[in-house]
Design a protein around this motif. Structure first.
Motif, PDB file in Angstrom:
ATOM      1  N   ARG A 278       0.830  -1.211   0.000  1.00 29.33           N
ATOM      2  CA  ARG A 278       0.000   0.000   0.000  1.00 29.33           C
ATOM      3  C   ARG A 278       0.861   1.256   0.000  1.00 29.33           C
ATOM      4  O   ARG A 278       0.599   2.212  -0.757  1.00 29.33           O
TER       5      ARG A 278
ATOM      6  N   ALA B 170      -9.547   2.946   0.425  1.00 22.41           N
ATOM      7  CA  ALA B 170     -10.592   2.600  -0.545  1.00 22.41           C
ATOM      8  C   ALA B 170      -9.986   1.982  -1.803  1.00 22.41           C
ATOM      9  O   ALA B 170     -10.508   0.995  -2.344  1.00 22.41           O
ATOM     10  N   GLN B 171      -8.881   2.555  -2.280  1.00 22.99           N
ATOM     11  CA  GLN B 171      -8.229   2.007  -3.469  1.00 22.99           C
ATOM     12  C   GLN B 171      -7.704   0.602  -3.214  1.00 22.99           C
ATOM     13  O   GLN B 171      -7.828  -0.278  -4.065  1.00 22.99           O
TER      14      GLN B 171
ATOM     15  N   GLY C 292      -8.980  -1.451  -1.157  1.00 26.14           N
ATOM     16  CA  GLY C 292     -10.159  -2.305  -1.117  1.00 26.14           C
ATOM     17  C   GLY C 292     -10.543  -2.800  -2.499  1.00 26.14           C
ATOM     18  O   GLY C 292     -10.852  -3.976  -2.693  1.00 26.14           O
ATOM     19  N   TRP C 293     -10.513  -1.903  -3.488  1.00 28.63           N
ATOM     20  CA  TRP C 293     -10.843  -2.293  -4.860  1.00 28.63           C
ATOM     21  C   TRP C 293      -9.777  -3.203  -5.448  1.00 28.63           C
ATOM     22  O   TRP C 293     -10.075  -4.148  -6.186  1.00 28.63           O
ATOM     23  N   ILE C 294      -8.514  -2.943  -5.131  1.00 25.48           N
ATOM     24  CA  ILE C 294      -7.434  -3.798  -5.633  1.00 25.48           C
ATOM     25  C   ILE C 294      -7.570  -5.212  -5.069  1.00 25.48           C
ATOM     26  O   ILE C 294      -7.473  -6.210  -5.799  1.00 25.48           O
TER      27      ILE C 294
ATOM     28  N   PHE D 168     -10.172  -6.592  -4.151  1.00 21.47           N
ATOM     29  CA  PHE D 168     -11.367  -7.232  -4.722  1.00 21.47           C
ATOM     30  C   PHE D 168     -10.990  -8.187  -5.850  1.00 21.47           C
ATOM     31  O   PHE D 168     -11.713  -9.145  -6.127  1.00 21.47           O
ATOM     32  N   GLY D 169      -9.846  -7.944  -6.504  1.00 21.83           N
ATOM     33  CA  GLY D 169      -9.377  -8.849  -7.547  1.00 21.83           C
ATOM     34  C   GLY D 169      -9.195 -10.265  -7.034  1.00 21.83           C
ATOM     35  O   GLY D 169      -9.451 -11.246  -7.748  1.00 21.83           O
TER      36      GLY D 169
ATOM     37  N   PHE E 234      -4.011  -5.802  -9.223  1.00 24.49           N
ATOM     38  CA  PHE E 234      -5.374  -6.347  -9.287  1.00 24.49           C
ATOM     39  C   PHE E 234      -5.386  -7.637 -10.100  1.00 24.49           C
ATOM     40  O   PHE E 234      -5.963  -8.657  -9.683  1.00 24.49           O
TER      41      PHE E 234
END
Length: 405
Positions: A39, A47-48, A50-52, A54-55, A108
């Motif tokens: 990170r 938040a970013q 979190g999306w990464i 998610f991959g 991701f």
């Protein structure tokens, strides 16, 4: 398949599966232990990240959904080893993207590959685990899952040591992959080929069509086992994601004490799984599942009560012991019938991992409104339902047939 193995071959197969279960846990903990470094290198916000991350979930769900078809065609050993190799490739990409390439998109994609490999390996190793149980005529799956927890602990400790030694993320991931690949080269020869593979030449046990494998999701017994696993996996996943914060926010303790509480939960769950085989052989699945649900219910009630953190510690131990059995015992029950074993284990695994992935975020949303302690009431309800449905996990020989909903 695997019907002509002697006792020594079965023992070696069993030992190999113990070690193989530890490898995905080791790999996942290797990645998780370096997330702060990654990170910071990316300069990503929470938040970013979190999306990464998610991959990883995307790849895992795809892997879980296709695993049964792959196993039916190529067998459990092939899919299990292929999954470990694919996840190793993903881990290398993660290491490169996290510090050298510093690309969120590549990270991701690397996590998606990593998750896919873990997904197909998870189903395959549980299919192998249920096959070893049948061959050895012992309850072993809870013990296999205990070694997954031990692998996770080893990965976390190795990650902590790597951070203290100043080892870069890229080098750390490469070393983790070397450990995994060398383990595969040694272990795969001990695992018989063809577990879960459906053979057109077997007239007594004809292979399932793709439509029949999809119809597994309509079988009454499989659906009920899935609900049991859903409730118990929700209890486990909620603790994994929220227990430190539950203690900090609900009991006003320090973050260090919150982390200790989580360690207590993991230790209780690991001990429970290590003793699970003996308990299952003596008392049977249904009794163990009912008792584990009662333990989890009692533990959750003590934590929700909010009396003091000493009482909460007792509740956490009971919660951990209760959450130890639902997932592995549900998978063992799903694997009772050798025909379609990959499809049923895959379906139940998918439900369980959906509970791990979706349940904790939902709990967080609820906790935002009512507080995390009160939000645990929903976990309590899920565990209660799982306990009430425990009869569905009785050995399939006691059922007249598998019925559809």
């Amino acid at each position: 398949m695997n019907r002509s193995l002697n006792s020594r071959q079965i023992q070696l197969w069993r030992i190999a599966i113990y070690f193989i279960f530890a490898l995905p846990g080791f790999a996942i903990a290797s990645w998780v232990s370096r997330t702060p470094n990654i990170r910071d290198a990316l300069g990503a916000t929470t938040a970013q990240m979190g999306w990464i991350i998610f991959g990883l979930a995307v790849g895992a769900i795809i892997g879980l959904l296709v695993a049964s078809h792959l196993i039916a065609n190529r067998g459990g050993r092939f899919v299990m080893i292929a999954g470990l190799v694919v996840s190793s490739v993903g881990l290398i990409v993660v290491g490169l993207a996290g510090t050298w390439l510093t690309s969120g998109i590549i990270l991701f994609l690397g996590l998606a590959v990593f998750g896919f490999g873990n997904g197909i390996c998870d189903v395959a190793m549980n299919v192998e685990g249920t096959a070893v149980e049948r061959a050895a005529q012992k309850s072993l799956l809870t013990g296999f899952h205990a070694t997954f927890s031990l692998g996770t602990l080893l990965g976390a400790m190795t990650g902590s040591a790597a951070i203290k030694a100043g080892v870069s993320v890229t080098v750390h991931m490469m070393l983790a992959v070397i450990v995994i690949i060398l383990s595969i080269l040694f272990l795969y020869r001990l695992v018989p080929a063809g577990t879960g593979q459906e053979n057109d030449d077997d007239s007594n046990d004809p292979p399932m069509s793709a439509r029949e494998r999809m119809a597994i999701w309509k079988e009454r017994r499989t659906v009920l086992i899935g609900i049991i696993v859903l409730g118990m996996a929700f209890a486990e996943g909620s603790a994994n994601d929220w227990l430190p914060l539950i203690m900090v926010d609900g009991y006003k303790v320090t973050p260090a004490i919150g982390s200790f509480a989580f360690g207590l939960f993991v230790a209780a769950m690991t001990i429970g799984r290590a003793a699970g085989g003996m308990l299952l052989d003596r008392f049977g699945r249904v009794a163990v599942l009912r008792a584990s649900a009662l333990f989890a219910i009692a533990g959750l009630l003590l934590v929700i009560a909010g009396l003091n953190y000493g009482v909460a510690y007792i509740g956490i131990v009971l919660w951990g012991l209760g959450a130890a059995f639902g997932f592995p015992v549900g998978l063992s029950a799903a694997g009772d019938d050798p025909r379609g074993v990959a499809a049923r284990v895959g379906a139940v695994s998918t439900v369980g991992y959906l509970a791990f992935l979706v349940g904790p975020p939902v709990l967080g949303i609820i906790g935002e409104s009512v507080g995390l302690l009160r939000a645990l009431i929903f976990v309590l309800i899920a565990v209660t339902i799982a306990g009430l449905l425990s009869q569905a996990a009785r050995p399939i020989a006691q059922d007249n047939k598998i019925k559809r909903v």
